[in-house]
Design an enzyme around this catalytic site. Structure first.
Site, mmCIF file in Angstrom:
data_model
loop_
_atom_site.group_PDB
_atom_site.id
_atom_site.type_symbol
_atom_site.label_atom_id
_atom_site.label_comp_id
_atom_site.label_asym_id
_atom_site.label_seq_id
_atom_site.Cartn_x
_atom_site.Cartn_y
_atom_site.Cartn_z
ATOM 1 N N ASP A 126 -11.311 -1.389 -7.661
ATOM 2 C CA ASP A 126 -10.752 -2.023 -6.467
ATOM 3 C C ASP A 126 -11.769 -2.988 -5.889
ATOM 4 O O ASP A 126 -12.976 -2.844 -6.087
ATOM 5 C CB ASP A 126 -10.366 -0.961 -5.421
ATOM 6 C CG ASP A 126 -9.260 -1.430 -4.480
ATOM 7 O OD1 ASP A 126 -8.143 -0.884 -4.552
ATOM 8 O OD2 ASP A 126 -9.520 -2.362 -3.685
ATOM 9 N N ASP A 178 -13.225 -7.500 -8.794
ATOM 10 C CA ASP A 178 -12.190 -8.465 -8.421
ATOM 11 C C ASP A 178 -11.415 -8.742 -9.704
ATOM 12 O O ASP A 178 -11.950 -9.310 -10.665
ATOM 13 C CB ASP A 178 -12.846 -9.747 -7.886
ATOM 14 C CG ASP A 178 -11.816 -10.811 -7.536
ATOM 15 O OD1 ASP A 178 -10.636 -10.669 -7.937
ATOM 16 O OD2 ASP A 178 -12.189 -11.799 -6.871
ATOM 17 N N VAL A 179 -10.165 -8.324 -9.742
ATOM 18 C CA VAL A 179 -9.395 -8.395 -10.997
ATOM 19 C C VAL A 179 -9.070 -9.832 -11.441
ATOM 20 O O VAL A 179 -8.535 -10.035 -12.528
ATOM 21 C CB VAL A 179 -8.083 -7.567 -10.936
ATOM 22 C CG1 VAL A 179 -8.378 -6.081 -10.947
ATOM 23 C CG2 VAL A 179 -7.219 -7.959 -9.747
ATOM 24 N N ASN A 217 -2.400 -2.613 -11.690
ATOM 25 C CA ASN A 217 -1.525 -2.448 -10.534
ATOM 26 C C ASN A 217 -1.928 -3.291 -9.316
ATOM 27 O O ASN A 217 -1.098 -3.549 -8.455
ATOM 28 C CB ASN A 217 -1.534 -0.946 -10.187
ATOM 29 C CG ASN A 217 -1.049 -0.655 -8.806
ATOM 30 O OD1 ASN A 217 0.153 -0.693 -8.567
ATOM 31 N ND2 ASN A 217 -1.960 -0.366 -7.877
ATOM 32 N N TYR A 229 5.134 -14.715 -5.415
ATOM 33 C CA TYR A 229 5.150 -13.282 -5.748
ATOM 34 C C TYR A 229 6.233 -12.995 -6.786
ATOM 35 O O TYR A 229 5.983 -12.345 -7.811
ATOM 36 C CB TYR A 229 5.400 -12.470 -4.469
ATOM 37 C CG TYR A 229 5.385 -10.969 -4.667
ATOM 38 C CD1 TYR A 229 4.212 -10.244 -4.545
ATOM 39 C CD2 TYR A 229 6.563 -10.276 -4.977
ATOM 40 C CE1 TYR A 229 4.197 -8.872 -4.726
ATOM 41 C CE2 TYR A 229 6.561 -8.901 -5.164
ATOM 42 C CZ TYR A 229 5.374 -8.202 -5.039
ATOM 43 O OH TYR A 229 5.363 -6.841 -5.232
ATOM 44 N N LYS A 286 5.694 -11.742 -10.705
ATOM 45 C CA LYS A 286 6.193 -10.468 -11.223
ATOM 46 C C LYS A 286 7.114 -10.700 -12.423
ATOM 47 O O LYS A 286 7.168 -9.878 -13.354
ATOM 48 C CB LYS A 286 6.903 -9.684 -10.114
ATOM 49 C CG LYS A 286 5.967 -9.249 -8.992
ATOM 50 C CD LYS A 286 4.802 -8.403 -9.490
ATOM 51 C CE LYS A 286 3.954 -7.829 -8.371
ATOM 52 N NZ LYS A 286 2.845 -6.999 -8.836
ATOM 53 N N THR A 318 4.842 1.842 2.580
ATOM 54 C CA THR A 318 3.386 1.712 2.712
ATOM 55 C C THR A 318 3.069 1.374 4.172
ATOM 56 O O THR A 318 3.951 0.937 4.918
ATOM 57 C CB THR A 318 2.857 0.584 1.802
ATOM 58 O OG1 THR A 318 3.569 -0.602 2.123
ATOM 59 C CG2 THR A 318 3.043 0.894 0.336
HETATM 60 N N1 LIG Z 1 4.686 -1.738 -1.775
HETATM 61 C C1 LIG Z 1 5.830 -2.161 -2.302
HETATM 62 O O1 LIG Z 1 6.896 -2.113 -1.674
HETATM 63 C C2 LIG Z 1 5.841 -2.677 -3.733
HETATM 64 C C3 LIG Z 1 7.075 -2.873 -4.381
HETATM 65 C C4 LIG Z 1 7.087 -3.348 -5.682
HETATM 66 C C5 LIG Z 1 5.878 -3.638 -6.314
HETATM 67 N N2 LIG Z 1 4.706 -3.449 -5.657
HETATM 68 C C6 LIG Z 1 3.461 -3.769 -6.367
HETATM 69 O O2 LIG Z 1 2.700 -2.578 -6.499
HETATM 70 C C7 LIG Z 1 1.312 -2.892 -6.546
HETATM 71 C C8 LIG Z 1 0.575 -2.068 -5.516
HETATM 72 O O3 LIG Z 1 1.135 -2.342 -4.247
HETATM 73 P P1 LIG Z 1 0.777 -1.493 -2.942
HETATM 74 O O4 LIG Z 1 1.908 -1.660 -1.990
HETATM 75 O O5 LIG Z 1 0.342 -0.132 -3.329
HETATM 76 O O6 LIG Z 1 -0.447 -2.381 -2.380
HETATM 77 P P2 LIG Z 1 -1.676 -2.028 -1.423
HETATM 78 O O7 LIG Z 1 -1.959 -3.276 -0.637
HETATM 79 O O8 LIG Z 1 -1.460 -0.746 -0.667
HETATM 80 O O9 LIG Z 1 -2.870 -1.779 -2.473
HETATM 81 C C9 LIG Z 1 -3.337 -2.807 -3.300
HETATM 82 C C10 LIG Z 1 -4.780 -2.521 -3.668
HETATM 83 O O10 LIG Z 1 -5.208 -3.578 -4.527
HETATM 84 C C11 LIG Z 1 -6.509 -3.979 -4.131
HETATM 85 N N3 LIG Z 1 -6.719 -5.389 -4.507
HETATM 86 C C12 LIG Z 1 -6.144 -6.487 -3.962
HETATM 87 N N4 LIG Z 1 -6.627 -7.598 -4.543
HETATM 88 C C13 LIG Z 1 -7.514 -7.193 -5.476
HETATM 89 C C14 LIG Z 1 -8.361 -7.868 -6.399
HETATM 90 N N5 LIG Z 1 -8.383 -9.208 -6.476
HETATM 91 N N6 LIG Z 1 -9.151 -7.127 -7.208
HETATM 92 C C15 LIG Z 1 -9.153 -5.770 -7.142
HETATM 93 N N7 LIG Z 1 -8.385 -5.078 -6.281
HETATM 94 C C16 LIG Z 1 -7.581 -5.783 -5.459
HETATM 95 C C17 LIG Z 1 -6.558 -3.774 -2.629
HETATM 96 O O11 LIG Z 1 -7.898 -3.650 -2.167
HETATM 97 C C18 LIG Z 1 -5.740 -2.491 -2.475
HETATM 98 O O12 LIG Z 1 -6.574 -1.333 -2.544
HETATM 99 C C19 LIG Z 1 1.224 -4.399 -6.344
HETATM 100 O O13 LIG Z 1 1.124 -5.041 -7.605
HETATM 101 C C20 LIG Z 1 2.540 -4.737 -5.671
HETATM 102 O O14 LIG Z 1 2.923 -6.069 -5.881
HETATM 103 C C21 LIG Z 1 4.651 -2.967 -4.380
#
Ligand SMILES: NC(=O)c1ccc[n+]([C@@H]2O[C@H](COP(=O)([O-])OP(=O)(O)OC[C@H]3O[C@@H](n4cnc5c(N)ncnc54)[C@H](O)[C@@H]3O)[C@@H](O)[C@H]2O)c1
Length: 255
Positions: A38, A59-60, A86, A154, A158, A189
Site C-alpha cells: 500500500d 506506489d503501484v 486491487n 474510472y 475498469k 466503505t
Molecule cells: N468501494 C466500492 O464500492 C467498489 C466497487 C467496485 C470496485 N471497487 C474497486 O475495489 C478496489 C478497492 O476499493 P476500496 O473501496 O476498497 O478502496 P479504498 O480507498 O478503501 O482502498 C484503496 C487502497 O488502495 C491504496 N492505494 C491507492 N493508490 C495507491 C497506489 N498508487 N499505490 C498503492 N496503493 C494505493 C490506498 O492507500 C488504500 O489503502 C478499487 O480498485 C476500486 O476501484 C470498489
C-alpha cells in the site's frame, strides 16, 4: 475457518483499506502468508501486523517499486501463489467526459489500469517459476454496465482491467496460472457512507437498482476473492466474477 490457503503466499495491493483490508484478514484467517502492499504506511503496516504478514510500501504506478514488491515477496517467503491486484482510486474530479480534464483522466488510468498491467507483468514470471498461480484483478460492475452518473476514466479503466484479465487468463491457462477479474457492485466503505449520509437522494438513486436492496460489505467481497484465490475455483479462468447484489441481471427490481 476453512484453511484453503494454508502454505500459500499472497500479495494484496491496496491492502490497508476497504476491500483490500478485508481480504488481507480473510487470506490470513485461511492460512496464507500475506504481503500487504500500500501507498499508506500506517494502515498498510497495521493490516500486515494483524495478519502476521509483511508490509511493503509501494506506489503501484511505479514500475521499479512493483518489480521489487514481487521480488521481496519471493525472497521473504520463497514463492508467489496469489496476486490480488486491487489498489484503485475514484477521485471526484473524474466525472462527466464534458468536465473531466486530461490530468484527472491520466491519473485514474495510471492507478487503476497501468498498475494492474505492472502487477501482472511482474507477478507472472514468479508464478511460472512456481508452476501455478492465481491472479485476481479488481474491476467493477461498471466495466459491464453504463451509468448516467459517469466517472468516465474510472469506467474506462475498469473495462481495461476486465479485457486484460480475460486475455492473460487465456494466454497463461496451460501454465497453471489462472487470471480472473473480480467485479464488485457498490461496497459499503467509509467514503461511500459519508457521501450518502450527506446526500440521501444520491444513495437512493443507486440503491433502487440493486435487487438485494443494499450495498455489499467488504467481507462479502473478500469471501469471493478467497474463493478465486483458492483451488475451489480451479476450473475458472479468464472470467468476469460479478459480486454485485444482482445489479447486472436486473431490469425491474423488487419494491
Ligand atoms: N468501494 C466500492 O464500492 C467498489 C466497487 C467496485 C470496485 N471497487 C474497486 O475495489 C478496489 C478497492 O476499493 P476500496 O473501496 O476498497 O478502496 P479504498 O480507498 O478503501 O482502498 C484503496 C487502497 O488502495 C491504496 N492505494 C491507492 N493508490 C495507491 C497506489 N498508487 N499505490 C498503492 N496503493 C494505493 C490506498 O492507500 C488504500 O489503502 C478499487 O480498485 C476500486 O476501484 C470498489
Amino acid at each position: 475457518m476453512v484453511q484453503r490457503l494454508e502454505g500459500r503466499v499472497a500479495v494484496v495491493t491496496g491492502g490497508g483499506s476497504g476491500i483490500g483490508l478485508a481480504t488481507v484478514r480473510r487470506f490470513g484467517s485461511e492460512g496464507a502468508k500475506v504481503v500487504v502492499a500500500d501507498l499508506d504506511p500506517a494502515s498498510g503496516k497495521a493490516a500486515a501486523d494483524e495478519a502476521g504478514g509483511l508490509f511493503v510500501q509501494v506506489d503501484v504506478t511505479d514500475e521499479e517499486q512493483v518489480k521489487a514488491l514481487f521480488q521481496t515477496t519471493v525472497d521473504t517467503y520463497g514463492k508467489l501463489d496469489i496476486a490480488f491486484n486491487n489498489a484503485g482510486i475514484s477521485p471526484p474530479d473524474d466525472d462527466s467526459i464534458l468536465t473531466t480534464g486530461i490530468e484527472a483522466w491520466e491519473r485514474v488510468q495510471k492507478v487503476n489500469l497501468t498498475s494492474v498491467y505492472l502487477c501482472c507483468k511482474y507477478a507472472i514470471p514468479h508464478m511460472q517459476a512456481n508452476g501455478k498461480g492465481s491472479i485476481i484483478n479488481t474491476a467493477s460492475f461498471v466495466a459491464t454496465m453504463g451509468a448516467a452518473t459517469s466517472q468516465i476514466s474510472y469506467t474506462a479503466s475498469k473495462g481495461g482491467v476486465l479485457a486484460m484479465s480475460r486475455e492473460l487468463g487465456v494466454q497463461f491457462a496451460r501454465e497453471g496460472i489462472r487470471v480472473n477479474a473480480l467485479s464488485p457492485g457498490p461496497v459499503n466503505t467509509p467514503l461511500l457512507r459519508e457521501l450518502f449520509a450527506k446526500d440521501p437522494e444520491r444513495a437512493a438513486r443507486r440503491l433502487v437498482h440493486v435487487p438485494l436492496g443494499r450495498f455489499a460489505e467488504p467481507e462479502e467481497i473478500a469471501a469471493a476473492v478467497a474463493f478465486l484465490a483458492s483451488d475451489d475455483s480451479s476450473f475458472m479462468t479468464a472470467s468476469n466474477f460479478l459480486v454485485d447484489g444482482g445489479i447486472a441481471g436486473a431490469y425491474v427490481t423488487p419494491l
